[in-house]
Write an enzyme that holds these catalytic residues in place. Sequence first.
Site, short mmCIF file in Angstrom:
data_model
loop_
_atom_site.label_atom_id
_atom_site.label_comp_id
_atom_site.label_asym_id
_atom_site.label_seq_id
_atom_site.Cartn_x
_atom_site.Cartn_y
_atom_site.Cartn_z
N HIS A 287 0.42 -1.33 -0.18
CA HIS A 287 -0.01 0.09 0.21
C HIS A 287 0.54 1.21 -0.40
CE1 HIS A 287 -4.16 -1.79 0.62
NE2 HIS A 287 -3.58 -2.29 0.46
N LYS B 70 -9.48 13.65 4.28
CA LYS B 70 -8.75 12.65 4.20
C LYS B 70 -7.95 12.94 5.40
CE LYS B 70 -7.38 14.14 -0.18
NZ LYS B 70 -6.96 12.30 -0.77
N ARG B 71 -6.88 11.26 6.32
CA ARG B 71 -5.75 11.84 7.05
C ARG B 71 -5.19 12.89 6.25
NH1 ARG B 71 -6.07 7.80 10.89
NH2 ARG B 71 -4.40 8.83 11.78
N LYS C 181 -0.81 14.89 1.77
CA LYS C 181 -1.54 15.04 1.43
C LYS C 181 -1.79 16.35 0.95
CE LYS C 181 -3.77 10.86 2.96
NZ LYS C 181 -4.19 10.14 1.82
N THR D 170 -9.33 6.47 -2.60
CA THR D 170 -10.12 6.09 -2.51
C THR D 170 -11.09 6.76 -2.72
OG1 THR D 170 -10.31 5.13 -0.44
CG2 THR D 170 -9.24 3.54 -2.69
N LYS E 232 -14.28 8.19 -4.37
CA LYS E 232 -16.47 8.28 -3.96
C LYS E 232 -16.38 10.15 -4.98
CE LYS E 232 -14.62 6.00 0.36
NZ LYS E 232 -13.46 6.69 1.30
C1 LIG Z 1 -12.51 6.45 2.47
C2 LIG Z 1 -12.12 7.16 2.90
C3 LIG Z 1 -10.61 7.34 4.01
C4 LIG Z 1 -9.92 7.69 2.08
O1 LIG Z 1 -9.92 8.91 1.55
P1 LIG Z 1 -8.23 8.93 0.91
O2 LIG Z 1 -8.69 10.41 0.12
O3 LIG Z 1 -8.18 8.24 -0.32
O4 LIG Z 1 -7.33 9.27 1.81
C5 LIG Z 1 -10.24 7.89 4.47
N1 LIG Z 1 -11.19 7.59 5.16
C6 LIG Z 1 -12.27 7.47 5.23
C7 LIG Z 1 -13.39 7.44 6.64
C8 LIG Z 1 -13.00 7.28 3.97
O5 LIG Z 1 -14.01 7.20 3.69
#
Ligand SMILES: *Cc1c(COP(=O)(O)O)cnc(C)c1O
Length: 800
Positions: free
Chosen positions: A355, A543-544, A549, A651, A655
């Site tokens: 990953h 995101k985190r 990022k 991901t 979404k």
């Molecule tokens: C989809 C999702 C992530 C991943 O987000 P990235 O933008 O791909 O880092 C992290 N936390 C939650 C709660 C998510 O639903």
Amino acid sequence: MTKWTVDTLMEAIIKSTEALSGHPFKEASKEQIYKGICEIVKLEVNRQWEKTNRKYNNKQPKQVYYLSMEFLIGGLLKSNLLNQNMLHICNEALTKLEFSPDEIYKQERDPGLGNGGLGRLAACFLDSMASLNYPGHGFGIRYRYGLFEQRLINGYQTELPDYWLDNPYPWEWKKDDEAVELEFGGTVQMERDNNGELVFQYINTDKVRAVPYDIPILGYQNEVVNTLRLWSAEPISSREQREFNQYYHQLDHHHSIDQISGFLYPDDSSEEGKLLRIKQQYFLVAASLKNIISNFKSNMKKSLKHLPKKAVIQINDTHPTLAIPEMLRLLMDEEGFGWDDAWEITTNIFAYTNHTIMSEALEKWPVDMIRNLLPRIYMIIDEINERFCQGLWFNQPQLRDQIPQLAVIADNQIHMARLAIISSFSVNGVAKLHTEILKTQEMKEFNQLFPKRFNNKTNGITHRRWLLMVNPKLSELITETISPAWILRPRELTHLIRHIKDQPLLDRLNQIKRENKIELAKFIQQSTGILVDDHSIFDVQIKRLHEYKRQLLNIFHVIYLYNELKDTPSLDITPRTFIFAAKAAPSYYFAKEVIKLINTVADIVNYDPSIKGKLKVVFLENYNVSLAEKIIPAVDLSEQISTAGKEASGTGNMKMMMNGALTIGTLDGANIEMKDLVNRSNIFLFGLTADQVQEYYHNGDYQATEIYQTDERLTQIMHQIRDGFFGQEFNDIYYHLLSSNDPYFILKDFDDYVETHQFVDQTYRNSNKWLSKSLVNIAHSGKFSSDRTIREYATSIWKL
Ligand SMILES: *Cc1c(COP(=O)(O)O)cnc(C)c1O
């Protein structure tokens, strides 16, 4: 397909709630009604679960076991209702009972058993395996405390414990009779048996009971129910043994065992190397393998040499890699296989998903730690390493110099990724670029040694949760436009392309986004008090929080716009609402400073009347799956701005694309594959490429200071940060950026980022242009359904 009508379900909800609460329905709380509905769904689920298990027992298909330290499954009531084809009926029944359905569904607490993307991926994969009728199950840990709950106090992140089991969790079934016993520590004795064979015995070990709690994983309207099995650590059953241990080891054994499944480590992308963490990892894999082997034995009555025909184990990152030496141990010490046969069996069972390539996230364990905690496992790792290194020395003389960079044990550390690569039959990356980097840079020599082993499986998301469930209005519009076939075959979303000039459709698309934005605006007002303009661009980064990022780049852009508006109050810009949500690892000082900076900028911008509400900045606390579900349908612009080469896939990007957002992003992770599908004209790209980033690292010719001094906008922002315009504490950010020479190229990419945002602004003004781009994005998002990903795993790795 469902036996329910609105009236029969209403009746059942009333009955079930009254039976549980012991009061008349009209006195029932929302939580009691929530529980009442769960009971109804559970009855249905139980029947289908038994049926699925019976089918697997009779037909003996090859089983997939997905081992992961994290499963971020989110709420289950609503998705279970959807999968049972009961959601619409339940919504109507609740409405007739004068409740707002979402008020009831939100009584459920998210089990926060994951940090972010990796754990959420595992949850999407389980959903797709069940929906595609594959026999695939998850194994994980039932942490008593999930990821901390984030509260903002005075703009700072504070962490509260997430005791999600406060109320009994309705979706777990405890299986006491399937508990297994595991051993830690002790010493290994070697003896010869009657035939002169070496046998290994462990003495003075600490014993732990692993108790499974099963969560049903429902397929979409196909009556398949697979299992997510979460292990909980308990003291072994006999009190005598416990007392003996306490006396013998002079420690509070009971307490230390509780800790094993006590809490989830809250760091997303770096490894701490803590003893408790390795205990958790071994606990997961040892319990799961015992379970897998006993399943095989009781069903197959065949030698374990046939196990690879009936089971495949996918390990989610290196965290469950100890499963490999553990499998060898079981086969040799408990099943009587010799090394060669045990190795042959093991290496045909395991497949490894990588990953990340960020060095701080690559797991390494001190030799001493593993040797003390798991002495027999250490011996086996040592043997794997010896054989691998000898093979290199004799068969690959050109690699002799590089043995220290390839060996499993080097510098007194055990390198888990190397162990996983050499002992698995498949190694996959999670997006094309990521896999390419693995093959040509990070794991180049391994790829040369095992060229057939490396492969790509671009990540995906379940379109059932992330479109059908969270955005019912958009789903309805899509179904009306192209028929409901997309629900089972998300690639059919491409039929939307034909409607790109369909004005009434674009108008409705616009209307739906507006309604979703109004709903989110309400939530923002309720939770933060901030009033946002639902005609503004909803510009979202959720995101985190991590340097790579680049939330800092985003807030720099906000500060820049603010400075511009202060200079020229009449400046003609499209109003924007910047929405952030992000948890930082509790020990990640820099990330927490960025959170405070965002909140400080928000306080200044939101309450400065001179900019006439053209900018708003919102930080929503406690980002988790249910918050993501609220935000994503309302996004106009999705921020995917990681330093190129750093985000393995992402991901969140998928979404938001699926919900009609346009992306502003770098050529990183799955953004590249999004660009290939929609074409450059339908995505806002900016910034350095991964190759250019590599070049700079390699040549060492990037000068952060020079950029900040020559670009007046950056000079101003950096000085504001250094000189206390936003408060004194942020000069740390200034010094950090310059003293480390801006390793994530925030200053370097700033100019292109700002210019690209200007183009976003211009594009948004032409509503039809924006809407047709939005439609193109939705149309091509079907590729990112995790159904596609899982089919690829099933055919090319798992061979189902
Ligand atoms: C989809 C999702 C992530 C991943 O987000 P990235 O933008 O791909 O880092 C992290 N936390 C939650 C709660 C998510 O639903």
